[in-house]
Design a protein around this motif. Structure first.
Motif, PDB file in Angstrom:
ATOM      1  N   ALA A 236       6.308  -4.083   6.301  1.00  0.00           N
ATOM      2  CA  ALA A 236       5.495  -4.974   7.119  1.00  0.00           C
ATOM      3  C   ALA A 236       5.321  -6.318   6.426  1.00  0.00           C
ATOM      4  N   ALA A 237       5.408  -7.392   7.208  1.00  0.00           N
ATOM      5  CA  ALA A 237       5.167  -8.724   6.667  1.00  0.00           C
ATOM      6  C   ALA A 237       3.698  -8.881   6.322  1.00  0.00           C
ATOM      7  N   LEU A 238       3.393  -9.865   5.491  1.00  0.00           N
ATOM      8  CA  LEU A 238       1.995 -10.064   5.073  1.00  0.00           C
ATOM      9  C   LEU A 238       1.099 -10.397   6.248  1.00  0.00           C
ATOM     10  N   GLY A 239       1.638 -11.116   7.219  1.00  0.00           N
ATOM     11  CA  GLY A 239       0.840 -11.486   8.380  1.00  0.00           C
ATOM     12  C   GLY A 239       0.915 -10.467   9.496  1.00  0.00           C
ATOM     13  N   ASP A 240       1.339  -9.278   9.178  1.00  0.00           N
ATOM     14  CA  ASP A 240       1.489  -8.231  10.182  1.00  0.00           C
ATOM     15  C   ASP A 240       0.174  -7.971  10.901  1.00  0.00           C
ATOM     16  N   GLN A 241       0.219  -7.917  12.238  1.00  0.00           N
ATOM     17  CA  GLN A 241      -0.968  -7.649  13.035  1.00  0.00           C
ATOM     18  C   GLN A 241      -0.946  -6.243  13.612  1.00  0.00           C
ATOM     19  N   GLY A 242      -0.101  -5.391  13.042  1.00  0.00           N
ATOM     20  CA  GLY A 242      -0.003  -4.018  13.534  1.00  0.00           C
ATOM     21  C   GLY A 242      -1.144  -3.158  13.043  1.00  0.00           C
ATOM     22  N   PRO A 243      -0.940  -1.846  13.042  1.00  0.00           N
ATOM     23  CA  PRO A 243      -2.008  -0.931  12.625  1.00  0.00           C
ATOM     24  C   PRO A 243      -2.451  -1.191  11.195  1.00  0.00           C
ATOM     25  N   VAL A 244      -3.752  -0.974  10.947  1.00  0.00           N
ATOM     26  CA  VAL A 244      -4.256  -1.104   9.584  1.00  0.00           C
ATOM     27  C   VAL A 244      -3.551  -0.109   8.673  1.00  0.00           C
ATOM     28  N   ARG A 245      -3.287   1.071   9.192  1.00  0.00           N
ATOM     29  CA  ARG A 245      -2.541   2.086   8.448  1.00  0.00           C
ATOM     30  C   ARG A 245      -1.226   2.321   9.171  1.00  0.00           C
ATOM     31  N   GLY A 246      -0.154   1.799   8.611  1.00  0.00           N
ATOM     32  CA  GLY A 246       1.146   1.942   9.235  1.00  0.00           C
ATOM     33  C   GLY A 246       1.875   3.172   8.742  1.00  0.00           C
ATOM     34  N   ALA A 247       2.942   3.542   9.450  1.00  0.00           N
ATOM     35  CA  ALA A 247       3.765   4.673   9.034  1.00  0.00           C
ATOM     36  C   ALA A 247       4.442   4.342   7.712  1.00  0.00           C
ATOM     37  N   GLN A 248       4.490   5.306   6.808  1.00  0.00           N
ATOM     38  CA  GLN A 248       5.137   5.105   5.515  1.00  0.00           C
ATOM     39  C   GLN A 248       6.163   6.214   5.308  1.00  0.00           C
ATOM     40  N   ASN A 249       7.414   5.833   5.407  1.00  0.00           N
ATOM     41  CA  ASN A 249       8.519   6.761   5.187  1.00  0.00           C
ATOM     42  C   ASN A 249       9.223   6.357   3.904  1.00  0.00           C
ATOM     43  N   VAL A 250       9.126   7.201   2.894  1.00  0.00           N
ATOM     44  CA  VAL A 250       9.702   6.921   1.586  1.00  0.00           C
ATOM     45  C   VAL A 250      10.699   8.014   1.247  1.00  0.00           C
ATOM     46  N   PHE A 251      11.904   7.605   0.878  1.00  0.00           N
ATOM     47  CA  PHE A 251      12.970   8.538   0.537  1.00  0.00           C
ATOM     48  C   PHE A 251      13.446   8.264  -0.887  1.00  0.00           C
ATOM     49  N   VAL A 252      13.602   9.316  -1.656  1.00  0.00           N
ATOM     50  CA  VAL A 252      14.211   9.221  -2.980  1.00  0.00           C
ATOM     51  C   VAL A 252      15.467  10.069  -2.954  1.00  0.00           C
ATOM     52  N   ASN A 253      16.600   9.417  -3.122  1.00  0.00           N
ATOM     53  CA  ASN A 253      17.896  10.106  -2.996  1.00  0.00           C
ATOM     54  C   ASN A 253      17.976  10.878  -1.682  1.00  0.00           C
ATOM     55  N   ARG A 254      17.480  10.227  -0.619  1.00  0.00           N
ATOM     56  CA  ARG A 254      17.524  10.724   0.766  1.00  0.00           C
ATOM     57  C   ARG A 254      16.573  11.893   1.006  1.00  0.00           C
ATOM     58  N   SER A 279      -2.793  -0.115   4.235  1.00  0.00           N
ATOM     59  CA  SER A 279      -1.715   0.835   4.005  1.00  0.00           C
ATOM     60  C   SER A 279      -0.578   0.397   4.921  1.00  0.00           C
ATOM     61  N   PRO A 280       0.255  -0.540   4.473  1.00  0.00           N
ATOM     62  CA  PRO A 280       1.218  -1.191   5.363  1.00  0.00           C
ATOM     63  C   PRO A 280       2.345  -0.258   5.785  1.00  0.00           C
ATOM     64  N   GLU A 281       2.950  -0.591   6.898  1.00  0.00           N
ATOM     65  CA  GLU A 281       4.113   0.159   7.350  1.00  0.00           C
ATOM     66  C   GLU A 281       5.290  -0.126   6.434  1.00  0.00           C
ATOM     67  N   VAL A 282       5.914   0.913   5.917  1.00  0.00           N
ATOM     68  CA  VAL A 282       7.080   0.756   5.053  1.00  0.00           C
ATOM     69  C   VAL A 282       8.091   1.845   5.367  1.00  0.00           C
ATOM     70  N   HIS A 283       9.355   1.483   5.256  1.00  0.00           N
ATOM     71  CA  HIS A 283      10.463   2.429   5.370  1.00  0.00           C
ATOM     72  C   HIS A 283      11.381   2.115   4.196  1.00  0.00           C
ATOM     73  N   LEU A 284      11.248   2.866   3.126  1.00  0.00           N
ATOM     74  CA  LEU A 284      11.920   2.537   1.872  1.00  0.00           C
ATOM     75  C   LEU A 284      12.861   3.666   1.439  1.00  0.00           C
ATOM     76  N   PHE A 285      13.987   3.247   0.884  1.00  0.00           N
ATOM     77  CA  PHE A 285      15.001   4.185   0.425  1.00  0.00           C
ATOM     78  C   PHE A 285      15.350   3.849  -1.024  1.00  0.00           C
ATOM     79  N   LEU A 286      15.038   4.776  -1.917  1.00  0.00           N
ATOM     80  CA  LEU A 286      15.312   4.580  -3.338  1.00  0.00           C
ATOM     81  C   LEU A 286      16.463   5.486  -3.760  1.00  0.00           C
ATOM     82  N   ARG A 287      17.403   4.919  -4.521  1.00  0.00           N
ATOM     83  CA  ARG A 287      18.501   5.698  -5.073  1.00  0.00           C
ATOM     84  C   ARG A 287      18.448   5.588  -6.594  1.00  0.00           C
TER      85      ARG A 287
END
Length: 600
Positions: A236-254, A279-287
């Motif tokens: 989510a961008a800093l100026g995001d006007q979406g939910p205060v608590r966004g979905a957080q999908n975090v993957f480590v090695n899928r 709690s911003p919305e994030v969709h992150l993939f770590l390898r």
């Protein structure tokens, strides 16, 4: 006589299953991960009654021959590791050999599989851990697992399951996460014959993300490689006007994980720019190299432990900071104005939180215009029959609402607008810049909440119902809060396939804003924690309605309308921020002005 004894195998298996199988979504996760490890390119997930009656997972993976199928239901039988050293660098999603026997011990379990190139398949049926039959059958290449009557032999566990809708929502959410982690695999999720998710194989992450979430210009790309760690995704961008608590999908090695180190790094990256808790919305993939991360630290493999925890934290924090454009301070910084009101006392009315107040209308010497002088043309809700009359003196003794005493806050005198978006005003303390949209949003939010203490909002039927196509999670979120939506005058029903029909909306909304408001509402409710109280949903919906009913930016206001907003804002319980946490007023104090002109 000895008091210590060995538990029977069936009881030991049921206890062990409790660590792996918590709910239907847990079963889906384990079975789909097995399919992915086996090289599946298409996976179908089907549930009935939220997975309580039936869970079916079908794949087109390599399948198993008869001997492997029999071994697969034995505890600690696996093809993914062979010796202790293998635990130091796990490259598969599953590895313990516990999933199938654990699931089979608490259900009516059927495994039907056929190896690639084989002439026939194998079917094994297990009831509560006991093998009922093994036979040769005709079957397509791949594997199909059916789990019926989950926890039928453990009523104590079954009674703790949520409603069918809530369990189906969890399965849908998990299916979305798994599809996001494996773009090259096609996913289909159905519940009771209704398709919740359908994604064909995608060439890359961006295309899969578009399949699941549509076009999201409000998110920024993240991409960085450093210290042996590769990070990519969308946040989510800093100026995001979406939910205060966004979905957080975090993957480590899928692998889908929840990790404190990662969560803290995300929080730190956003706190550089704002002190607002979020709690911003994030969709992150770590390898990361498999030997630098331990996945064998939690029964459900939901947590990981990094060999170099501080390095992972710093690389991720910097990656997010760079993506969000951190490090450059504005030339002149205004301090947000302090809240006008003290903390509210707890409310006395069930179902509504404190702080949702509309106080008495101030009638001083500001020349405040009364409602009815053209304000309705600007989208104001002051005359709407579904909202309280702002000229009426509202009694708050019985409601427990916290309201401001207008005598404690000096009125601001409007001088004009800047770019038809910000009201420039003055008072004895200095110059104030007021965002007209978020200020009016604050006012409407508290009026809506006040109205809900006495009943429900007035509804308006739509001559032409709105038909929307939403994501599975958004549709389920609206269905889960159907009773609460009715209090707001919103009538939503399933319209077949992936569509919903909206036939009534709150009268406070302009017709042209209805579709956008309902979509935003679906996103907000999807981001709400499933364990949240009804009051949380009420406030979330009220905030969305207020946002879409408030006067917009780039809208010219007369002096009378500016006075109205400022005066109503002065009477609210929390005048410094809008319901979504955005600042309402920025102030340049008299002292700052005099200091910059070298008068002090």
């Amino acid at each position: 006589m000895a008091r210590i004894h060995t538990l029977p195998p069936d009881l030991a298996n049921q206890i062990a299953a409790g660590e792996v199988v918590e709910r239907p979504a847990s079963v889906v996760k384990e079975l789909v991960e097995n399919a992915l490890d086996a090289g599946a390119r298409r996976i179908t997930i089907a549930v009935e009654l939220g997975g309580k009656r039936l869970i079916r997972i079908e794949d087109d993976a390599e399948g198993m021959d008869a001997d492997d199928a029999r071994l697969a239901i034995e505890r600690h039988a696996t093809s993914k590791i062979a010796r202790a050293d293998d635990l130091g660098a796990i490259r598969t999603l599953g590895f313990r050999g516990e999933a199938l026997p654990s699931i089979a011990s608490v259900s009516h379990f059927t495994l039907r599989t056929r190896a690639r190139g084989a002439q026939s398949g194998t079917e094994i049926k297990v009831n509560a851990g006991a093998v009922a039959s093994v036979r040769e059958v005709g079957a397509p290449e791949g594997t199909c697992v059916e789990v019926a009557d989950l926890f039928y032999n453990l009523p104590a566990r079954r009674k703790f399951l949520k409603s069918d809708t809530a369990e189906a929502t969890q399965v849908s959410r998990l299916g979305t996460q798994l599809a996001l982690g494996y773009p090259e695999v096609g996913f289909t999720v159905t519940s009771g014959g209704r398709t919740l998710l359908q994604c064909p194989p995608a060439p890359n992450l961006r295309e899969r993300f578009f399949q699941l979430f549509g076009d999201r210009p409000d998110l920024v790309d993240v991409k960085k490689e450093a210290g042996g760690l590769a990070i990519e995704g969308f946040v989510a961008a800093l100026g995001d006007q979406g939910p205060v608590r966004g979905a957080q999908n975090v993957f480590v090695n899928r692998r889908i994980v929840k990790d404190r180190t990662i969560a803290h790094a995300i929080s730190e990256a956003y706190n550089v720019a704002t002190i607002k808790e979020r709690s911003p919305e994030v969709h992150l993939f770590l390898r990361i190299a498999p030997d630098r991360v331990d996945v064998n630290v939690h029964p459900t493999k939901a947590e990981v432990r990094f060999l170099e925890q501080s390095l992972v934290h710093e690389v991720l924090r910097r990656a997010l900071g760079e993506a969000l454009g951190q490090g450059r301070a504005p030339e002149f910084q205004f301090a947000p104005v302090q809240s006008f009101a003290p903390e509210p006392r707890p409310m006395g009315i069930p179902g509504v939180l404190a702080g949702a107040a509309v106080g008495n209308r101030w009638s001083g010497e500001s020349g405040l215009q009364a409602p009815g002088s053209g304000l309705q043309n600007a989208g104001f809700a002051t005359e709407h029959p579904g909202l309280p009359n702002p000229d009426a003196r509202l009694a708050t003794e019985n409601s427990g609402l916290a309201t401001q005493d207008p005598g404690l806050v000096r009125p601001m005198i409007p001088l004009g607008q800047f770019r038809d978006t910000f009201i420039i005003a003055i008072d004895d303390e200095g110059v104030a810049i007021v965002d007209q949209h978020v200020a009016h949003e604050r006012v409407l939010f508290e009026q809506v909440m006040e109205r809900l203490t006495t009943g429900r909002l007035e509804s308006q039927r739509l001559l032409t119902p709105i038909v929307l196509e939403l994501s599975p999670g958004q549709r389920d979120a609206l269905a889960q809060h159907a009773a609460t939506l009715e209090r707001f005058g919103i009538d939503i029903e399933h319209f077949g396939g992936a569509s919903l029909r909206v036939s009534a909306v709150p009268a406070v909304l302009e017709p042209r804003d209805c579709e956008v408001a309902v979509r935003a509402l679906a996103e907000d409710l999807e981001g709400l924690d499933r364990g949240s109280r009804v009051e949380d949903a009420l406030r979330r919906i009220a905030a969305t309605m207020a946002c879409h009913a408030a006067v917009k930016a780039n809208y010219p206001l007369t002096v009378e309308k500016m006075r109205y907003i400022l005066e109503e804002l002065r009477r609210t319980a929390y005048s410094s921020v809008c319901p979504h946490g955005r600042p309402v007023v920025l102030r340049l104090t008299r002292r700052e002005i005099e200091k910059n002109f070298q008068r002090i």
